[in-house]
Design a protein around this motif. Structure first.
Motif, PDB file in Angstrom:
ATOM      1  N   ARG A   9      98.075  55.008 -67.692  1.00  0.00           N
ATOM      2  CA  ARG A   9      99.025  55.597 -66.756  1.00  0.00           C
ATOM      3  C   ARG A   9      99.542  54.627 -65.736  1.00  0.00           C
ATOM      4  O   ARG A   9      98.802  53.911 -65.079  1.00  0.00           O
ATOM      5  N   VAL A  11     101.133  53.575 -62.186  1.00  0.00           N
ATOM      6  CA  VAL A  11     100.981  54.082 -60.822  1.00  0.00           C
ATOM      7  C   VAL A  11     102.340  54.105 -60.155  1.00  0.00           C
ATOM      8  O   VAL A  11     103.045  53.114 -60.121  1.00  0.00           O
ATOM      9  N   ALA A  13     104.331  55.407 -56.591  1.00  0.00           N
ATOM     10  CA  ALA A  13     104.087  55.933 -55.253  1.00  0.00           C
ATOM     11  C   ALA A  13     104.545  57.385 -55.187  1.00  0.00           C
ATOM     12  O   ALA A  13     103.834  58.247 -54.696  1.00  0.00           O
ATOM     13  N   ALA A  15     104.565  60.030 -57.104  1.00  0.00           N
ATOM     14  CA  ALA A  15     104.057  60.555 -58.378  1.00  0.00           C
ATOM     15  C   ALA A  15     104.751  61.858 -58.736  1.00  0.00           C
ATOM     16  O   ALA A  15     105.169  62.618 -57.884  1.00  0.00           O
ATOM     17  N   SER A  16     104.868  62.079 -59.988  1.00  0.00           N
ATOM     18  CA  SER A  16     105.600  63.242 -60.472  1.00  0.00           C
ATOM     19  C   SER A  16     104.943  64.534 -60.000  1.00  0.00           C
ATOM     20  O   SER A  16     103.747  64.724 -60.146  1.00  0.00           O
ATOM     21  N   HIS A  17     105.726  65.430 -59.445  1.00  0.00           N
ATOM     22  CA  HIS A  17     105.194  66.715 -59.024  1.00  0.00           C
ATOM     23  C   HIS A  17     105.489  67.802 -60.038  1.00  0.00           C
ATOM     24  O   HIS A  17     105.118  68.933 -59.860  1.00  0.00           O
ATOM     25  N   HIS A  19     105.114  70.185 -63.030  1.00  0.00           N
ATOM     26  CA  HIS A  19     103.952  70.659 -63.760  1.00  0.00           C
ATOM     27  C   HIS A  19     104.171  70.622 -65.266  1.00  0.00           C
ATOM     28  O   HIS A  19     103.274  70.850 -66.048  1.00  0.00           O
ATOM     29  N   GLU A  20     105.397  70.321 -65.645  1.00  0.00           N
ATOM     30  CA  GLU A  20     105.687  70.378 -67.077  1.00  0.00           C
ATOM     31  C   GLU A  20     104.832  69.409 -67.859  1.00  0.00           C
ATOM     32  O   GLU A  20     104.292  69.736 -68.876  1.00  0.00           O
ATOM     33  N   PRO A  22     101.747  66.417 -67.497  1.00  0.00           N
ATOM     34  CA  PRO A  22     100.857  65.665 -66.625  1.00  0.00           C
ATOM     35  C   PRO A  22     100.959  64.163 -66.835  1.00  0.00           C
ATOM     36  O   PRO A  22     100.216  63.406 -66.223  1.00  0.00           O
ATOM     37  N   PHE A  23     101.855  63.732 -67.712  1.00  0.00           N
ATOM     38  CA  PHE A  23     101.960  62.318 -68.014  1.00  0.00           C
ATOM     39  C   PHE A  23     102.997  61.640 -67.138  1.00  0.00           C
ATOM     40  O   PHE A  23     103.948  62.250 -66.677  1.00  0.00           O
ATOM     41  N   PHE A  30     103.836  60.523 -75.710  1.00  0.00           N
ATOM     42  CA  PHE A  30     103.855  60.308 -77.152  1.00  0.00           C
ATOM     43  C   PHE A  30     102.496  59.823 -77.648  1.00  0.00           C
ATOM     44  O   PHE A  30     101.955  60.312 -78.648  1.00  0.00           O
ATOM     45  N   ALA A  32      99.629  60.244 -76.312  1.00  0.00           N
ATOM     46  CA  ALA A  32      98.646  61.325 -76.213  1.00  0.00           C
ATOM     47  C   ALA A  32      98.843  62.332 -77.340  1.00  0.00           C
ATOM     48  O   ALA A  32      97.873  62.773 -77.968  1.00  0.00           O
ATOM     49  N   ALA A  33     100.108  62.675 -77.624  1.00  0.00           N
ATOM     50  CA  ALA A  33     100.371  63.636 -78.698  1.00  0.00           C
ATOM     51  C   ALA A  33      99.880  63.091 -80.021  1.00  0.00           C
ATOM     52  O   ALA A  33      99.293  63.807 -80.839  1.00  0.00           O
TER      53      ALA A  33
ATOM     54  N   ARG C  99      97.114  66.001 -63.028  1.00  0.00           N
ATOM     55  CA  ARG C  99      97.783  67.234 -62.625  1.00  0.00           C
ATOM     56  C   ARG C  99      97.454  68.381 -63.566  1.00  0.00           C
ATOM     57  O   ARG C  99      97.644  69.540 -63.207  1.00  0.00           O
ATOM     58  N   PHE C 103      97.497  68.729 -72.821  1.00  0.00           N
ATOM     59  CA  PHE C 103      98.419  69.637 -73.507  1.00  0.00           C
ATOM     60  C   PHE C 103      98.309  71.025 -72.882  1.00  0.00           C
ATOM     61  O   PHE C 103      97.592  71.889 -73.387  1.00  0.00           O
ATOM     62  N   VAL C 171      91.584  64.035 -75.348  1.00  0.00           N
ATOM     63  CA  VAL C 171      92.810  63.284 -75.051  1.00  0.00           C
ATOM     64  C   VAL C 171      93.002  63.163 -73.537  1.00  0.00           C
ATOM     65  O   VAL C 171      93.428  62.120 -73.044  1.00  0.00           O
ATOM     66  N   LYS C 175      93.433  59.659 -71.706  1.00  0.00           N
ATOM     67  CA  LYS C 175      94.778  59.263 -71.294  1.00  0.00           C
ATOM     68  C   LYS C 175      95.165  59.616 -69.853  1.00  0.00           C
ATOM     69  O   LYS C 175      96.219  59.200 -69.403  1.00  0.00           O
ATOM     70  N   LEU C 176      94.364  60.423 -69.174  1.00  0.00           N
ATOM     71  CA  LEU C 176      94.834  60.918 -67.877  1.00  0.00           C
ATOM     72  C   LEU C 176      93.944  60.535 -66.701  1.00  0.00           C
ATOM     73  O   LEU C 176      94.018  61.153 -65.650  1.00  0.00           O
ATOM     74  N   HIS C 506      99.086  74.116 -56.632  1.00  0.00           N
ATOM     75  CA  HIS C 506      99.494  74.317 -58.018  1.00  0.00           C
ATOM     76  C   HIS C 506      99.400  73.046 -58.845  1.00  0.00           C
ATOM     77  O   HIS C 506      98.908  73.078 -59.986  1.00  0.00           O
ATOM     78  N   ASP C 507      99.835  71.899 -58.298  1.00  0.00           N
ATOM     79  CA  ASP C 507      99.760  70.677 -59.093  1.00  0.00           C
ATOM     80  C   ASP C 507      98.653  69.744 -58.618  1.00  0.00           C
ATOM     81  O   ASP C 507      98.763  68.534 -58.717  1.00  0.00           O
TER      82      ASP C 507
END
Lengths: 223, 367, 534
Positions: A9, A11, A13, A15-17, A19-20, A22-23, A30, A32-33, C99, C103, C171, C175-176, C506-507
């Protein structure tokens, strides 16, 4: 301060908020999938593997019966299906490659060919199964054939039907998935920027081919 | 060879060149042909190994190239490969059981005429201290579970048995009697309709030893007369014993019989045909139909959950076979058949037996 | 409370379509507790029947069905999912500094698959049920006139939930991990979930094929496990236990992970033997797959297999002993705070040790022949599964209670419940060791009169257990709604889930933390949270 074995991952500053996902980005998603798909295939190996273990045990205990019983399987039909499936794996791989290169029309062609070949597999299987039913070469308690007299022969056909049957179910599911890929490719949802489902369905299809690669010699050719 | 112009700059997005893809596909087809050809060649035990080997090569080609493992992170190969390792563990350890059971294909009668040590006791029908001691040893191994440590019929398994195991300290209830020869008869034949099995797997000397020990557990029993001993095959005058075992067949034969087509279920419900012997029909329906079928055609239904299965020693349970005469019939019905599933029905009255016989005749006369 | 995962999105619809691992965990929690209630009621009924010899409240056929339901519900619907699906789902991403899991939609699917399978299996209760025991041994399971097929189908479906959860966790851990969270800084709870997930992924598919084959036996008479058709019933047992033995490690490894978290926090001392505990989780996971034949010692298995499996089973005591020793060594010279989670950790140590040791007795062939299929075995597995996994579940429910709900449970109620549970448990199951070694068979509806007193003691114990669990449900529910508000880190713990508000937003994190230390840096006068900004 970060140790050398940090994960993939990046880093950032801010960071994505969202929730769709977590990557951090599409590449991480990709990877991870893909790994998720490999773990799923591990479970398939163990599930089919259980049937191969049963096969191995019974073959070890009743080798003579397997020798006799397997002659009632049509090598020509099994061999045809092997060729068909291998060709379908080839067309699938070509379809995945075409998607990765952004060649949409080629991808459609290859996915379509894969589905066609899979249908051939189904057709051959239909002939095989109906022939078995006709000859009374049925599992266990329903076995009715007059020529094959070994008392354990019904077990061979139980294994045959369960193994090829479960494989057949996987072929059907695979066909559904490939049809779904076709639909999404028509809708221009894939390309060099994003082809995760294509690659993963490809893995699934190649695995289905792999299972048959073992099923064919072990059921049809062992002797 | 890679067409990189449209792909993003990420590490593991390797695209398999078209040439490689087609080449691998062709190799797979060629190997398939090889497999089929070699399948026709007689290589004995090698055929199997060769077939698996070629299949594995093909599988590897699919995994490494079509599924990109050759170019992917090592992690994913380890993950996939690990599954085969555990599958191998499953097979190997299961095989340590299934392939090493020992010779269960018994070729002859199961009983052992000679004791393990090889030496036979001269006149085992005579009680000696050594014999009683041997009997005590055997009792603690073979009998205690049901009959209890003091033979009171209160072993741990007794709670679930009906009828309960014999109390050897009591003087009543002995089916065959309390004399040593009579206890031997029980050991030879078992008690039909109960959990007492026939102990024909024990050498006859051991059975005598047990008989003497069991006698010693209760109050003094009558001794065997020469006529008693004759009944169990001992000729006192000649000083020898003839061992007459209950009939038994090899397991293989039993298993072959079990899979015969004519033993398949006949469970169609039938409306009862009119009968001339209602009383006999009533007894038949209550006591016999379950095993012999409503028309005497032979089936076991109901008790085993609706799936017919038979445990036989001879032919199908069909009483359409001729029933010779009434007294022989009554004997079979009242005592049951030793070593068979046919239990005795000692509680039937004379009238019921007569009615039953007539009903059975009627059934066997039917087309 | 400010906006958190409970308040983010209102209405039932937002819960049923959520992708938030925390909400999914809460849904699992309530489902698991409902099935625990159901399975527990069946247990109480069993113990009522066994309070006297002969028929007490039910006849033998019903008894067979009731113990089948009790076993199947507790194994498949309660203990297998409990700690991984409830605590794992909630805590794993937080401990990783992520977060969500890898999946999230698959996670929701896992939950629905679990629920669907459980409902399918439970529907059999309204039909002819099942009376084969949860182990479904052939040939009886092929012949039985009950609706066993439906229970088999339900268990088959539930298996996929377990597999997908394991896949998700592996995973995620790969990965996280947050920046700085190297393998040597991973909390032990995550190590244990990792090992558990590996077992789930490898073993559960074999259960799937086994149940499928058994369904085919019943529907299509395939005969592979049916002696009347030439098959081998012991082969079924091999297939069944290849999954079901590793399954018990699916149950206990996460439980051990919870204990590994609780003990350092409440001893204010670094964990002793971090690497040993981490590696021992994998040692257990590996050996788990080598020992299933110890369930088949008297089945007619070959002598060679008996020998091999007995030897291999002894091995599993080694990594387990490593853990127990390390936990005790952690507590040595620590500053112990006897809060409820720590009480349950102690309970775990007592009960699991007894259970584990009796496992070694059972692994010994000569002893096994005498006590197999007796109450000795029943006592053994209840000590490890209830005494181990359920005690640890209680520890985790109390430890992470403030994190889940932003409120504290009442400490006194926690202690009362612990007293009820530990005494009730020992009272219920210790007499069963004695009963078993004296010959009382298991799964029997009746018993010899001389076993009456101990059976009655055991039944009374079951009432204490029931009282404890009902009281816990009551005060925990009340605290969830009205308890005292809890701060972000009431236990002064280091792991990342405590560096975010209680309940979490939430996140999960306002900003993804950067990890700089390992999780067990505790001193008498201080502690060092993992995600401290340097």
């Amino acid at each position: 301060m970060m140790s050398a074995d940090v994960s993939d991952r990046a880093v950032t500053a801010a960071a994505s908020h969202e929730h769709e996902s977590p990557f951090a980005g599409p590449d991480e998603a990709f990877e991870a999938a893909k790994q998720g798909m490999w773990i799923f295939l591990v479970t398939e190996v163990l599930m089919f593997g259980g049937l191969f273990v049963a096969y191995g045990i019974f073959r070890g205990l009743h080798a003579d019966m397997f020798q006799e019983a397997h002659r009632y399987l049509a090598v020509s039909l099994g061999g045809t299906n092997t060729v068909v499936l291998i060709l379908s794996s080839l067309t699938m791989a070509l379809g995945v490659g075409a998607t990765q290169r952004g060649q949409r029309d080629r991808a459609l062609l290859f996915f379509g060919l894969t589905l066609l070949l899979a249908s051939c597999f189904l057709l051959v299987k239909y002939f095989e199964y109906s022939h078995k039913f006709h000859e009374g070469l049925l599992p266990g308690g329903y076995f009715r054939n007059e020529h094959l007299k070994h008392p354990k022969a019904p077990l061979f056909f139980s294994l045959y039907f369960v193994m090829t049957g479960l494989h057949l179910v996987h072929v059907l599911v695979g066909m559904g998935l490939i049809a779904w890929l076709l639909k999404r490719t028509v809708a221009r949802q894939f390309g060099p920027h994003y082809y995760t489902p294509v690659e993963l369905v490809g893995f699934y299809w190649h695995f289905v081919d792999m299972v048959w690669i073992y099923l064919f010699p072990l059921l049809y050719l062992v002797g | 060879m890679d067409t990189k112009e449209t792909e993003p700059a990420a590490r593991h997005h390797h695209i398999l060149p078209t040439f490689t893809t087609v080449l691998v596909g062709l190799s797979l087809l060629v190997l398939t042909g090889v497999t089929i050809l070699l399948g026709g060649v007689e290589l004995g035990r090698l055929n199997f190994a060769v077939a698996v080997l070629i299949a594995s090569v093909k599988a590897l080609l699919v995994a490494l190239f079509f599924m990109n493992l050759l170019y992917d992170r090592r992690e994913n190969s380890v993950i996939f490969g690990a599954s085969f390792l555990f599958l191998a563990i499953f097979f190997v350890l299961t095989a340590t059981d299934l392939f090493f059971r020992g010779d269960v294909a018994v070729k002859g009668p199961i009983s052992a005429p000679v004791p393990a040590g090889g030496k036979r006791v001269a006149k085992p029908w005579l009680a000696t201290e050594a014999l009683v001691g041997r009997g005590r040893e055997l009792f603690s191994q073979q009998c205690v579970t049901c009959h209890g440590p003091e033979g009171k019929g209160n072993g741990p398994a007794a709670a679930s048995l009906t009828p309960r195991p014999r109390d050897f300290t009591a003087t009543v209830g002995w089916k065959n009697g309390r004399k040593p020869s009579q206890i031997l008869k029980t050991l030879n034949e078992g008690i039909p309709g109960s959990a007492m099995a026939a102990y024909t797997t024990l050498p006859p000397d051991d059975r005598w030893a047990l008989a003497h020990f069991v006698v010693s557990l209760g109050p003094a029993a009558e001794k065997d007369s020469p006529e008693d001993l004759l009944k169990v095959g001992v000729d006192v005058a000649k000083g020898e014993a003839v061992i007459r075992e209950a009939p038994s067949i090899p397991i293989e034969l039993a298993m072959r019989r079990l899979t015969r087509p004519e033993l398949k279920a006949r469970t169609k419900a039938r409306t009862p045909s009119p009968t001339q012997t209602p009383e006999g029909a009533r007894v038949y329906q209550a006591r016999c139909e379950r095993c012999h079928g409503p028309e005497g055609e032979g089936a076991i239904v109901g008790a085993l959950g609706g799936v017919p299965r038979m445990l036989l020693r001879t032919g199908p349970l069909s009483i359409s076979k001729a029933i010779e005469n009434e007294s022989a019939f009554s004997e079979v019905v009242v005592r049951g058949l030793t070593g068979e599933l046919m239990p005795g029905a000692a509680d039937l009255s004379e009238r019921e037996l007569r009615g039953l016989y007539r009903h059975v005749q009627e059934l066997s006369g039917r087309p | 409370m400010e906006d958190n995962y409970l308040t983010h999105g209102k209405g039932l619809g937002s819960w049923l379509t959520t992708r938030d691992h925390k909400r999914i965990a809460v849904m699992y929690l309530f489902s698991v507790l409902t099935f625990f209630l159901l399975g527990g009621i069946f247990a109480l009924l069993l113990r009522l029947e066994l309070a006297s010899p002969g028929k007490t409240i039910m006849n033998a056929d019903t008894y067979n069905k009731v113990f089948t339901y009790h076993g199947a519900i507790m194994v498949f619907m309660v203990i297998i999912p409990a700690i991984p699906a409830v605590m794992g789902n909630f805590i794993l991403p937080l401990m990783l500094g992520a977060r969500d899991v890898a999946f999230p939609r698959l996670n929701l699917a896992s939950y629905y698959i679990y629920l669907a399978g459980a409902l399918v299996a439970a529907s059999a209760l309204f039909l002819r049920g099942a009376d084969t025991g949860w182990t479904f041994y052939t040939p009886y399971s092929i012949r039985t006139n009950t609706t066993a097929t439906i229970v088999l189908a339900g268990a088959f479906i539930m298996g996929f939930s377990s597999v997908l959860t394991g896949l998700n966790f592996i995973v995620s851990i790969h990965k996280l991990r947050a920046p700085g969270l190297s393998w040597s800084r991973l909390p032990l709870f995550l190590w244990s979930l990792y090992a558990t997930s590996i077992i789930q992924v490898l073993a559960t598919p074999v259960l799937a094929i086994t149940l499928l084959l058994l369904i085919f036996e019943r529907l299509f008479r395939t005969g592979i496990f049916d002696p009347a058709l030439g098959g081998d019933p012991v082969l079924f047992q091999h297939f069944f236990w290849f999954y079901s033995h590793p399954a018990v490690y699916i149950m206990i490894l996460p439980a051990m992970g919870v204990v590994s978290e609780v003990i350092p926090v409440f001893s204010r001392k670094p964990i002793f033997g971090y690497k040993a505990i981490a590696y021992s989780s994998f040692g257990i996971a590996l050996v788990a797959f080598l020992v299933w034949g110890h369930h088949l010692f008297v089945s007619g298995q070959s002598e060679l297999a008996n020998f091999v499996f007995s030897l291999l089973t002894m091995l599993v005591a080694v990594p387990t002993g490593v853990k127990v020793f390390s936990w005790v060594a952690t507590m040595y010279k620590g500053k112990i705070r006897l809060k409820t989670p720590m009480l349950y950790a102690f309970g775990f140590l007592q009960l699991f040790t007894i259970g584990g040791l009796t496992g070694v007795f059972l692994a010994t062939l000569a002893i096994n022949v005498h006590v197999t299929d007796t109450y000795f075995v029943v006592a053994h597995f209840h000590y490890v599964m209830v005494g181990g996994a359920i005690m640890s579940l209680m520890a985790g429910l109390h430890y992470w209670f403030p994190k889940f709900w932003g409120r504290m449970y009442p400490e006194r109620s926690g202690r009362i419940t612990f007293a009820l549970l530990i005494s009730g448990f020992n009272l219920t199951f210790f007499p069963q060791f004695i009963l078993g070694s004296r010959g009382m068979p298991r799964r029997y509806w009746d018993y010899l009169p001389e076993f009456t007193v101990l059976n009655r003691v055991s039944t009374v114990g079951s009432w204490l257990l029931a009282a404890g669990f009902f009281y816990a449900a009551f005060y925990l529910y009340r605290a969830m709604r009205h308890g005292e508000r809890a701060p972000a880190n009431p236990w002064e713990a280091n792991t990342l889930e405590w560096q975010t508000p209680s309940p979490p937003p939430h996140d999960n994190f306002p900003e993804i933390p950067v990890v700089t230390t390992w999780p067990y840096e505790y001193r008498e006068k201080g502690f060092f949270p993992q995600g401290m900004v340097p």
